[in-house]
Scaffold this active site. Structure first.
Site, PDB file in Angstrom:
ATOM      1  N   ARG A  36       0.718  -1.312  -0.117  1.00  0.00           N
ATOM      2  CA  ARG A  36       0.184   0.036  -0.104  1.00  0.00           C
ATOM      3  C   ARG A  36       0.884   1.183  -0.084  1.00  0.00           C
ATOM      4  NH1 ARG A  36      -4.499   0.070   4.532  1.00  0.00           N
ATOM      5  NH2 ARG A  36      -4.931   1.756   3.023  1.00  0.00           N
ATOM      6  N   CYS A  37       2.208   1.108   0.066  1.00  0.00           N
ATOM      7  CA  CYS A  37       3.048   2.282   0.203  1.00  0.00           C
ATOM      8  C   CYS A  37       3.798   2.546  -1.037  1.00  0.00           C
ATOM      9  CB  CYS A  37       4.370   1.990   1.141  1.00  0.00           C
ATOM     10  SG  CYS A  37       5.648   3.276   1.481  1.00  0.00           S
ATOM     11  N   SER A  38       3.609   3.602  -1.724  1.00  0.00           N
ATOM     12  CA  SER A  38       3.983   4.044  -2.899  1.00  0.00           C
ATOM     13  C   SER A  38       5.741   4.038  -2.950  1.00  0.00           C
ATOM     14  CB  SER A  38       3.730   5.397  -3.328  1.00  0.00           C
ATOM     15  OG  SER A  38       4.271   6.527  -2.467  1.00  0.00           O
TER      16      SER A  38
END
Length: 123
Positions: free
Chosen positions: A14-16
Site C-alpha cells: 500500500r506504500c508508494s
C-alpha cells in the site's frame, strides 16, 4: 546483466515508496524475496540487527506519524521500548527496509538502496 545478488525487501504494497523500491530492484534485474512485514513481522532481534546494519538509530526507523505512535505515548520512549512497540505493532516500522549481500538500507530516499546493489558497470 548484473551479478546475482540476494535481496529481501520488507514491503508494504500500500506504500508508494515501497512499491517504487520494489520496481527499482526489478529494473536492476533483482527479484527480491518479498516480506510483507505487516503480516510477517521480523523478530525483535532481526529488527534490531537490520536497524543497526543500516546505520540508523531506532528512532529513525519508526513511523512517528502513525496514530499508534501517539496512542502508545512513544515520544519519549527508550530504544528498547520503541523496538518492543515496533514488533508488537509492525505498522510502526519505517518502510521499506532492503537487505542485500552488501548491506541494509532504509529506502528513504529511494536512492539509498543503490549503495547496497552491485554497480551497474559490474561485468
Amino acid at each position: 546483466m548484473s551479478e546475482h545478488i540476494d535481496a529481501t525487501i520488507y514491503h508494504n504494497p500500500r506504500c508508494s515508496t515501497s512499491r517504487n523500491t520494489l520496481q527499482l530492484l526489478r529494473d536492476k534485474g533483482i527479484e527480491p524475496t518479498i516480506v510483507k512485514y505487516l503480516e510477517n513481522p521480523p523478530t525483535r532481534a532481526e529488527l534490531a540487527k537490520m536497524i543497526s546494519d543500516a546505520g540508523l538509530e531506532v528512532r529513525q526507523a519508526i513511523r512517528a506519524k502513525e496514530t499508534v505512535f501517539a496512542e502508545l505515548n512513544l515520544a519519549d520512549a527508550t530504544d528498547d521500548q520503541l523496538l518492543d512497540a515496533m514488533v508488537a505493532n509492525p505498522i510502526l516500522i519505517e518502510r521499506p527496509l532492503v537487505v542485500t549481500d552488501l548491506g541494509v538500507r532504509l529506502a528513504r530516499p529511494l536512492q539509498n538502496i543503490l549503495e547496497i546493489l552491485p554497480a551497474d558497470d559490474a561485468k
